[in-house]
Design an enzyme around this catalytic site. Structure first.
Site, PDB file in Angstrom:
ATOM      1  N   GLU A  45     -43.306   8.053  50.908  1.00  0.00           N
ATOM      2  CA  GLU A  45     -43.412   9.439  51.360  1.00  0.00           C
ATOM      3  C   GLU A  45     -42.579   9.624  52.619  1.00  0.00           C
ATOM      4  O   GLU A  45     -42.907   9.084  53.676  1.00  0.00           O
ATOM      5  CB  GLU A  45     -44.866   9.812  51.644  1.00  0.00           C
ATOM      6  CG  GLU A  45     -45.033  11.226  52.181  1.00  0.00           C
ATOM      7  CD  GLU A  45     -46.442  11.527  52.649  1.00  0.00           C
ATOM      8  OE1 GLU A  45     -46.600  12.447  53.474  1.00  0.00           O
ATOM      9  OE2 GLU A  45     -47.389  10.840  52.200  1.00  0.00           O
ATOM     10  N   ARG A  49     -40.436  15.950  58.903  1.00  0.00           N
ATOM     11  CA  ARG A  49     -40.695  16.195  60.324  1.00  0.00           C
ATOM     12  C   ARG A  49     -39.445  16.056  61.175  1.00  0.00           C
ATOM     13  O   ARG A  49     -39.484  16.313  62.382  1.00  0.00           O
ATOM     14  CB  ARG A  49     -41.754  15.219  60.846  1.00  0.00           C
ATOM     15  CG  ARG A  49     -43.082  15.286  60.109  1.00  0.00           C
ATOM     16  CD  ARG A  49     -44.064  14.269  60.672  1.00  0.00           C
ATOM     17  NE  ARG A  49     -45.254  14.140  59.838  1.00  0.00           N
ATOM     18  CZ  ARG A  49     -46.218  13.266  60.052  1.00  0.00           C
ATOM     19  NH1 ARG A  49     -46.135  12.432  61.094  1.00  0.00           N
ATOM     20  NH2 ARG A  49     -47.265  13.206  59.257  1.00  0.00           N
ATOM     21  N   LYS A 133     -54.586  14.744  48.421  1.00  0.00           N
ATOM     22  CA  LYS A 133     -54.501  13.983  49.666  1.00  0.00           C
ATOM     23  C   LYS A 133     -55.696  14.369  50.542  1.00  0.00           C
ATOM     24  O   LYS A 133     -56.060  15.543  50.627  1.00  0.00           O
ATOM     25  CB  LYS A 133     -53.190  14.327  50.373  1.00  0.00           C
ATOM     26  CG  LYS A 133     -53.054  13.795  51.793  1.00  0.00           C
ATOM     27  CD  LYS A 133     -51.694  14.154  52.362  1.00  0.00           C
ATOM     28  CE  LYS A 133     -51.539  13.724  53.803  1.00  0.00           C
ATOM     29  NZ  LYS A 133     -50.164  13.910  54.299  1.00  0.00           N
TER      30      LYS A 133
END
Length: 212
Positions: A45, A49, A133
């Site tokens: 993943e 960001r 998640k």
């Protein structure tokens, strides 16, 4: 050999740990992915960001076919489109809104939308998904919450992320409703910055053995 995940369960089956990567330099993406794959962690993943994230996803998708690279920290529909165009093979969000869910599911890619409450998990199940998640895992109740969730919602399967470490990961992985855990400990920023790929492979190998 290229693995093609078609569902959240396929993502859970890749490895017990999904490394959560923050890329500062796109040039690090390919050697990092190769190091993780060599250690037994093919599902990666890459969080959106940093400015390097999308380029890093594109490079991994093009040059490391053994890796299953996805985009994380997706918070708006524009990021869904950008991640898909970059070659992400799954999508992860920290939370869920109707517009974001619609955009994610419309891609046809496996998705792990974020939840932190029972109501959010129930809402996701109304959308037809049981793979999600759990974020922020430790702050939102940790293993105690997940044990409680398993009673009324045994169909829900989760990837806890947020505060997961080498020390507490086995506690999460022992729960029947945990498909895998997400964490950054196999990919320390200092090791990435200094190109210490063999050490990252070692950390990945240790993480990949947490559930046998």
């Amino acid at each position: 050999m290229r693995t093609v995940p078609r569902s959240g369960e396929d993502l859970f089956a890749l490895a017990p740990v999904m490394p959560v990567v923050v890329l500062e330099e796109a040039e690090d993406a390919v050697p990092l992915a190769r190091a993780l794959v060599a250690g037994g962690l093919p599902g990666i993943e890459v969080t959106l960001r940093t400015p390097a994230a999308l380029s890093g996803i594109e490079r991994i998708a093009a040059e490391v076919p053994e890796a299953v690279v996805g985009a994380g920290t997706i918070v708006n529909t524009e990021q869904v489109e950008a991640a898909t165009e970059a070659g992400a093979r799954f999508l992860v969000s920290p939370g869920s809104t109707p517009d974001l869910l619609r955009a994610m599911f419309d891609t046809g890619l496996p998705c792990l939308p974020g939840v932190a409450t029972v109501s959010e998990a129930m809402a996701l199940m109304e959308w037809g998904t049981t793979s999600m998640k759990f974020f922020p895992a430790e702050a939102a109740g940790g293993t105690a919450f997940l044990k409680s969730l398993a009673g009324p919602l045994p169909q829900a399967r989760l990837c806890p992320t947020g505060g997961i470490t080498r020390r507490n990961a086995p506690d999460y992985l022992a729960l029947p409703n945990v498909g895998c855990v997400g964490g950054s400990w196999p990919v320390p920023a200092a090791l990435i910055a200094s190109g210490r790929w063999e050490e990252i492979t070692g950390l990945a190998r240790e993480a990949s053995s947490l559930r046998t």
